[in-house]
Design a protein around this motif. Sequence first.
Motif, short mmCIF file in Angstrom:
data_model
loop_
_atom_site.label_atom_id
_atom_site.label_comp_id
_atom_site.label_asym_id
_atom_site.label_seq_id
_atom_site.Cartn_x
_atom_site.Cartn_y
_atom_site.Cartn_z
N LYS A 77 0.83 -1.21 0.00
CA LYS A 77 0.00 0.00 0.00
C LYS A 77 0.86 1.26 0.00
N VAL A 78 1.94 1.23 0.79
CA VAL A 78 2.85 2.38 0.83
C VAL A 78 3.50 2.59 -0.53
N ALA A 79 3.91 1.50 -1.18
CA ALA A 79 4.53 1.59 -2.50
C ALA A 79 3.55 2.21 -3.51
N LEU A 80 2.31 1.77 -3.47
CA LEU A 80 1.29 2.32 -4.37
C LEU A 80 1.09 3.81 -4.10
N GLU A 81 1.00 4.17 -2.84
CA GLU A 81 0.81 5.58 -2.47
C GLU A 81 2.00 6.43 -2.94
N LYS A 82 3.21 5.92 -2.74
CA LYS A 82 4.41 6.64 -3.18
C LYS A 82 4.37 6.84 -4.70
N ALA A 83 4.00 5.78 -5.42
CA ALA A 83 3.97 5.86 -6.88
C ALA A 83 2.91 6.86 -7.35
N VAL A 84 1.71 6.78 -6.80
CA VAL A 84 0.62 7.68 -7.22
C VAL A 84 1.00 9.13 -6.94
N ASN A 85 1.56 9.40 -5.76
CA ASN A 85 1.96 10.78 -5.43
C ASN A 85 3.06 11.28 -6.35
N ALA A 86 4.03 10.43 -6.66
CA ALA A 86 5.10 10.82 -7.58
C ALA A 86 4.55 11.11 -8.97
N ILE A 87 3.65 10.27 -9.43
CA ILE A 87 3.05 10.46 -10.76
C ILE A 87 2.27 11.77 -10.82
N GLU A 101 -11.22 15.06 -17.36
CA GLU A 101 -12.35 15.32 -18.25
C GLU A 101 -12.81 14.08 -19.00
N ASN A 102 -11.88 13.17 -19.33
CA ASN A 102 -12.21 12.03 -20.15
C ASN A 102 -12.37 10.71 -19.40
N TYR A 103 -11.82 10.63 -18.20
CA TYR A 103 -11.86 9.36 -17.47
C TYR A 103 -12.39 9.50 -16.06
N GLY A 104 -12.67 10.72 -15.61
CA GLY A 104 -13.18 10.90 -14.26
C GLY A 104 -12.06 11.19 -13.28
N ASP A 105 -12.14 10.58 -12.13
CA ASP A 105 -11.19 10.81 -11.04
C ASP A 105 -9.76 10.49 -11.47
N THR A 106 -8.90 11.50 -11.45
CA THR A 106 -7.52 11.34 -11.91
C THR A 106 -6.75 10.34 -11.05
N GLU A 107 -6.91 10.41 -9.74
CA GLU A 107 -6.17 9.50 -8.86
C GLU A 107 -6.59 8.04 -9.08
N LYS A 108 -7.87 7.82 -9.27
CA LYS A 108 -8.34 6.44 -9.55
C LYS A 108 -7.78 5.95 -10.88
N TRP A 109 -7.76 6.83 -11.89
CA TRP A 109 -7.22 6.44 -13.19
C TRP A 109 -5.74 6.11 -13.06
N ILE A 110 -4.99 6.95 -12.34
CA ILE A 110 -3.56 6.70 -12.14
C ILE A 110 -3.36 5.37 -11.42
N THR A 111 -4.13 5.14 -10.35
CA THR A 111 -4.01 3.89 -9.59
C THR A 111 -4.27 2.69 -10.48
N THR A 112 -5.30 2.78 -11.30
CA THR A 112 -5.61 1.69 -12.22
C THR A 112 -4.46 1.46 -13.19
N GLN A 113 -3.89 2.53 -13.71
CA GLN A 113 -2.79 2.40 -14.66
C GLN A 113 -1.52 1.85 -13.99
N VAL A 114 -1.28 2.21 -12.73
CA VAL A 114 -0.15 1.66 -11.99
C VAL A 114 -0.33 0.16 -11.83
N GLU A 115 -1.51 -0.25 -11.39
CA GLU A 115 -1.79 -1.68 -11.22
C GLU A 115 -1.68 -2.42 -12.55
N SER A 116 -2.16 -1.80 -13.61
CA SER A 116 -2.06 -2.40 -14.93
C SER A 116 -0.61 -2.54 -15.37
N ALA A 117 0.19 -1.51 -15.11
CA ALA A 117 1.61 -1.55 -15.47
C ALA A 117 2.34 -2.66 -14.71
N ILE A 118 2.01 -2.79 -13.42
CA ILE A 118 2.62 -3.85 -12.62
C ILE A 118 2.22 -5.21 -13.15
N TYR A 119 0.94 -5.39 -13.46
CA TYR A 119 0.47 -6.66 -14.02
C TYR A 119 1.18 -6.96 -15.34
#
Length: 130
Positions: A77-87, A101-119
């Motif tokens: 969780k800390v790693a994810l938080e660090k990554a999202v804040n840095a991004i 404007e195109n995807y809604g909540d920016t932080e949720k989109w970033i979190t999803t993309q981080v998880e996707s990148a890790i996967y």
Amino acid sequence: MNWTEILFSVVGVILTALASWAVAKLTALIDSKVKDGKAKGFLNTALSIITDVVKQTYQTYVESLKAEGKFDASAQKVALEKAVNAIKGLLSEKVQSYISENYGDTEKWITTQVESAIYSLKNATPTTTE
């Protein structure tokens, strides 16, 4: 140097190569799906930053904790938080506005993309190019 350190060094090199391969694939996918040049630029920039930060977080935080056997759910969780804040700190206001404007909540989109990148990094099998 013990076997654990050697293993983590090898895994780090492999993940770096896989990350580069995954970014190339994501960029190609965006280029094929998104026709608006400005949107492509925003998304490619965002995904490039996300991938770079994921690699950086792995190198500076995750890898050392894994070597010590301390990478647990809390550290994840800390790693994810660090990554999202840095991004969020690296993305320009224009890119963040586009995402919002195109995807809604920016932080949720970033979190999803981080998880996707890790996967993608964990499950990528690079192919040879001719």
